[in-house]
Design a protein around this motif. Structure first.
Motif, PDB file in Angstrom:
ATOM      1  N   LYS A   1       6.520   9.406  12.040  1.00  0.00           N
ATOM      2  CA  LYS A   1       5.364   8.859  11.313  1.00  0.00           C
ATOM      3  C   LYS A   1       5.822   8.075  10.083  1.00  0.00           C
ATOM      4  O   LYS A   1       5.290   7.003   9.787  1.00  0.00           O
ATOM      5  CB  LYS A   1       4.392   9.967  10.920  1.00  0.00           C
ATOM      6  CG  LYS A   1       3.142   9.443  10.216  1.00  0.00           C
ATOM      7  CD  LYS A   1       2.136  10.528   9.962  1.00  0.00           C
ATOM      8  CE  LYS A   1       0.871  10.103   9.284  1.00  0.00           C
ATOM      9  NZ  LYS A   1       0.761   8.815   8.715  1.00  0.00           N
ATOM     10  N   LEU A   2       6.812   8.597   9.359  1.00  0.00           N
ATOM     11  CA  LEU A   2       7.350   7.883   8.200  1.00  0.00           C
ATOM     12  C   LEU A   2       7.954   6.538   8.624  1.00  0.00           C
ATOM     13  O   LEU A   2       7.825   5.537   7.917  1.00  0.00           O
ATOM     14  CB  LEU A   2       8.388   8.736   7.470  1.00  0.00           C
ATOM     15  CG  LEU A   2       7.830   9.978   6.757  1.00  0.00           C
ATOM     16  CD1 LEU A   2       8.958  10.926   6.353  1.00  0.00           C
ATOM     17  CD2 LEU A   2       6.994   9.573   5.554  1.00  0.00           C
ATOM     18  N   GLU A   3       8.585   6.506   9.773  1.00  0.00           N
ATOM     19  CA  GLU A   3       9.123   5.246  10.311  1.00  0.00           C
ATOM     20  C   GLU A   3       7.980   4.309  10.695  1.00  0.00           C
ATOM     21  O   GLU A   3       7.976   3.125  10.324  1.00  0.00           O
ATOM     22  CB  GLU A   3      10.007   5.521  11.536  1.00  0.00           C
ATOM     23  CG  GLU A   3      11.290   6.241  11.216  1.00  0.00           C
ATOM     24  CD  GLU A   3      12.027   6.724  12.458  1.00  0.00           C
ATOM     25  OE1 GLU A   3      13.165   7.166  12.309  1.00  0.00           O
ATOM     26  OE2 GLU A   3      11.461   6.674  13.580  1.00  0.00           O
ATOM     27  N   ASP A   4       7.012   4.830  11.435  1.00  0.00           N
ATOM     28  CA  ASP A   4       5.886   4.008  11.896  1.00  0.00           C
ATOM     29  C   ASP A   4       5.066   3.451  10.734  1.00  0.00           C
ATOM     30  O   ASP A   4       4.558   2.337  10.802  1.00  0.00           O
ATOM     31  CB  ASP A   4       4.966   4.810  12.829  1.00  0.00           C
ATOM     32  CG  ASP A   4       5.619   5.150  14.158  1.00  0.00           C
ATOM     33  OD1 ASP A   4       6.659   4.546  14.492  1.00  0.00           O
ATOM     34  OD2 ASP A   4       5.084   6.042  14.858  1.00  0.00           O
ATOM     35  N   ASP A   5       4.948   4.238   9.656  1.00  0.00           N
ATOM     36  CA  ASP A   5       4.189   3.802   8.479  1.00  0.00           C
ATOM     37  C   ASP A   5       4.985   2.852   7.587  1.00  0.00           C
ATOM     38  O   ASP A   5       4.468   2.346   6.597  1.00  0.00           O
ATOM     39  CB  ASP A   5       3.740   5.008   7.648  1.00  0.00           C
ATOM     40  CG  ASP A   5       2.671   5.841   8.338  1.00  0.00           C
ATOM     41  OD1 ASP A   5       2.116   5.382   9.372  1.00  0.00           O
ATOM     42  OD2 ASP A   5       2.392   6.959   7.860  1.00  0.00           O
TER      43      ASP A   5
ATOM     44  N   MET B   1       0.847  -1.177   0.000  1.00  0.00           N
ATOM     45  CA  MET B   1       0.000   0.000   0.000  1.00  0.00           C
ATOM     46  C   MET B   1       0.891   1.239   0.000  1.00  0.00           C
ATOM     47  O   MET B   1       1.799   1.365   0.810  1.00  0.00           O
ATOM     48  CB  MET B   1      -0.896  -0.021   1.238  1.00  0.00           C
ATOM     49  CG  MET B   1      -1.900   1.093   1.245  1.00  0.00           C
ATOM     50  SD  MET B   1      -3.082   0.937   2.580  1.00  0.00           S
ATOM     51  CE  MET B   1      -2.277   1.916   3.825  1.00  0.00           C
ATOM     52  N   GLN B   2       0.660   2.140  -0.914  1.00  0.00           N
ATOM     53  CA  GLN B   2       1.460   3.342  -1.028  1.00  0.00           C
ATOM     54  C   GLN B   2       1.039   4.360   0.024  1.00  0.00           C
ATOM     55  O   GLN B   2      -0.139   4.604   0.239  1.00  0.00           O
ATOM     56  CB  GLN B   2       1.316   3.940  -2.423  1.00  0.00           C
ATOM     57  CG  GLN B   2       2.247   5.098  -2.656  1.00  0.00           C
ATOM     58  CD  GLN B   2       2.218   5.555  -4.106  1.00  0.00           C
ATOM     59  OE1 GLN B   2       1.791   4.831  -4.967  1.00  0.00           O
ATOM     60  NE2 GLN B   2       2.675   6.766  -4.333  1.00  0.00           N
ATOM     61  N   ALA B   3       2.037   4.959   0.661  1.00  0.00           N
ATOM     62  CA  ALA B   3       1.784   5.975   1.685  1.00  0.00           C
ATOM     63  C   ALA B   3       1.375   7.284   1.026  1.00  0.00           C
ATOM     64  O   ALA B   3       1.776   7.600  -0.091  1.00  0.00           O
ATOM     65  CB  ALA B   3       3.032   6.178   2.531  1.00  0.00           C
ATOM     66  N   ASP B   4       0.556   8.051   1.726  1.00  0.00           N
ATOM     67  CA  ASP B   4       0.138   9.363   1.262  1.00  0.00           C
ATOM     68  C   ASP B   4       1.174  10.373   1.747  1.00  0.00           C
ATOM     69  O   ASP B   4       1.220  10.713   2.929  1.00  0.00           O
ATOM     70  CB  ASP B   4      -1.261   9.683   1.828  1.00  0.00           C
ATOM     71  CG  ASP B   4      -1.829  10.974   1.274  1.00  0.00           C
ATOM     72  OD1 ASP B   4      -1.447  11.352   0.146  1.00  0.00           O
ATOM     73  OD2 ASP B   4      -2.649  11.598   1.971  1.00  0.00           O
ATOM     74  N   LEU B   5       2.021  10.830   0.833  1.00  0.00           N
ATOM     75  CA  LEU B   5       3.141  11.693   1.195  1.00  0.00           C
ATOM     76  C   LEU B   5       2.965  13.075   0.581  1.00  0.00           C
ATOM     77  O   LEU B   5       2.606  13.195  -0.589  1.00  0.00           O
ATOM     78  CB  LEU B   5       4.451  11.077   0.693  1.00  0.00           C
ATOM     79  CG  LEU B   5       4.729   9.643   1.145  1.00  0.00           C
ATOM     80  CD1 LEU B   5       5.957   9.102   0.432  1.00  0.00           C
ATOM     81  CD2 LEU B   5       4.909   9.587   2.646  1.00  0.00           C
ATOM     82  N   ASP B   6       3.252  14.099   1.367  1.00  0.00           N
ATOM     83  CA  ASP B   6       3.198  15.455   0.825  1.00  0.00           C
ATOM     84  C   ASP B   6       4.607  15.920   0.464  1.00  0.00           C
ATOM     85  O   ASP B   6       5.591  15.182   0.609  1.00  0.00           O
ATOM     86  CB  ASP B   6       2.499  16.413   1.801  1.00  0.00           C
ATOM     87  CG  ASP B   6       3.265  16.629   3.098  1.00  0.00           C
ATOM     88  OD1 ASP B   6       4.463  16.266   3.185  1.00  0.00           O
ATOM     89  OD2 ASP B   6       2.666  17.189   4.039  1.00  0.00           O
ATOM     90  N   ARG B   7       4.701  17.132  -0.002  1.00  0.00           N
ATOM     91  CA  ARG B   7       5.981  17.689  -0.467  1.00  0.00           C
ATOM     92  C   ARG B   7       7.048  17.666   0.642  1.00  0.00           C
ATOM     93  O   ARG B   7       8.205  17.329   0.389  1.00  0.00           O
ATOM     94  CB  ARG B   7       5.754  19.120  -0.948  1.00  0.00           C
ATOM     95  CG  ARG B   7       7.036  19.847  -1.299  1.00  0.00           C
ATOM     96  CD  ARG B   7       6.733  21.206  -1.822  1.00  0.00           C
ATOM     97  NE  ARG B   7       6.268  20.989  -3.188  1.00  0.00           N
ATOM     98  CZ  ARG B   7       6.123  21.923  -4.090  1.00  0.00           C
ATOM     99  NH1 ARG B   7       6.346  23.170  -3.786  1.00  0.00           N
ATOM    100  NH2 ARG B   7       5.726  21.642  -5.302  1.00  0.00           N
ATOM    101  N   THR B   8       6.659  17.995   1.864  1.00  0.00           N
ATOM    102  CA  THR B   8       7.615  18.023   2.967  1.00  0.00           C
ATOM    103  C   THR B   8       8.111  16.609   3.292  1.00  0.00           C
ATOM    104  O   THR B   8       9.303  16.403   3.519  1.00  0.00           O
ATOM    105  CB  THR B   8       6.990  18.680   4.215  1.00  0.00           C
ATOM    106  OG1 THR B   8       6.563  20.009   3.866  1.00  0.00           O
ATOM    107  CG2 THR B   8       7.977  18.755   5.364  1.00  0.00           C
ATOM    108  N   ASP B   9       7.192  15.635   3.295  1.00  0.00           N
ATOM    109  CA  ASP B   9       7.601  14.247   3.530  1.00  0.00           C
ATOM    110  C   ASP B   9       8.628  13.806   2.483  1.00  0.00           C
ATOM    111  O   ASP B   9       9.645  13.188   2.807  1.00  0.00           O
ATOM    112  CB  ASP B   9       6.399  13.296   3.465  1.00  0.00           C
ATOM    113  CG  ASP B   9       5.423  13.477   4.615  1.00  0.00           C
ATOM    114  OD1 ASP B   9       5.857  13.889   5.713  1.00  0.00           O
ATOM    115  OD2 ASP B   9       4.218  13.226   4.401  1.00  0.00           O
ATOM    116  N   LEU B  10       8.350  14.125   1.229  1.00  0.00           N
ATOM    117  CA  LEU B  10       9.261  13.734   0.144  1.00  0.00           C
ATOM    118  C   LEU B  10      10.614  14.413   0.295  1.00  0.00           C
ATOM    119  O   LEU B  10      11.661  13.813   0.055  1.00  0.00           O
ATOM    120  CB  LEU B  10       8.633  14.049  -1.209  1.00  0.00           C
ATOM    121  CG  LEU B  10       7.362  13.260  -1.544  1.00  0.00           C
ATOM    122  CD1 LEU B  10       6.718  13.793  -2.823  1.00  0.00           C
ATOM    123  CD2 LEU B  10       7.644  11.776  -1.653  1.00  0.00           C
TER     124      LEU B  10
END
Length: 158
Positions: free
Chosen positions: A44-48, A1-10
């Motif tokens: 959150k990126l780690e947890d996801d 499942m692909q994570a929903d990432l915004d510009r800051t996450d990327l």
């Protein structure tokens, strides 16, 4: 499942992939965030599961592994029991640094390191040929490395 990432996450992902040793302060500054929100985003990126870990990229040659081989393996039967025995045996071989089930004429590909060709030959005869259910083994040696390890994943620019 692909994570929903915004510009800051990327942006955080690109920065961490380039240099996982960035301090939280440096990372926050690069992403134009304060430290706490930046830390929460990374957590959150780690947890996801988007960030699967932090690793040191080691130089195989500096560690004495002059041979890198791609080993295609076909096995007799792929029942759950026989496949599990094969997978467990392969995972127990330290020289196997990557291991994937693949499509095509072979069932699996192993990426193997060895000190030299003699060491690889020994590994092939004593371990790889004796893996459970092995039907055939075909080795392809790396002659020149252009992009090592897994390389960086292409993180999109949002």
């Amino acid at each position: 499942m692909q994570a929903d990432l915004d510009r800051t996450d990327l942006q955080l992902l690109r920065a961490l992939q380039d240099n996982a040793r960035l301090t939280s302060g440096e990372l926050a500054q690069m992403a134009h965030l304060s430290q706490s929100p930046c830390w929460r985003r990374v957590k959150k990126l780690e947890d996801d599961g988007v960030i699967g870990g932090y690793h040191a990229g080691l130089n195989r040659r500096a560690l004495g592994f002059g041979v890198l081989a791609f080993v295609m393996v076909g096995i007799d039967h792929q029942t759950e029991i026989s496949s599990r025995a094969f997978e467990d045996a392969v995972c127990a071989i330290p020289e196997v640094v990557m291991f994937h089930g693949i499509s095509g004429p072979a069932d699996f590909i192993l990426v193997v390191v060895a000190k030299d060709l003699d060491a690889y030959s020994d590994l092939l005869q004593r371990k790889l040929h004796r893996l459970p259910g092995v039907r055939h083994v075909q080795t392809h040696f790396s002659l020149q490395e252009f992009k090592g390890q897994l390389g960086g994943l292409p993180v999109p620019v949002a």
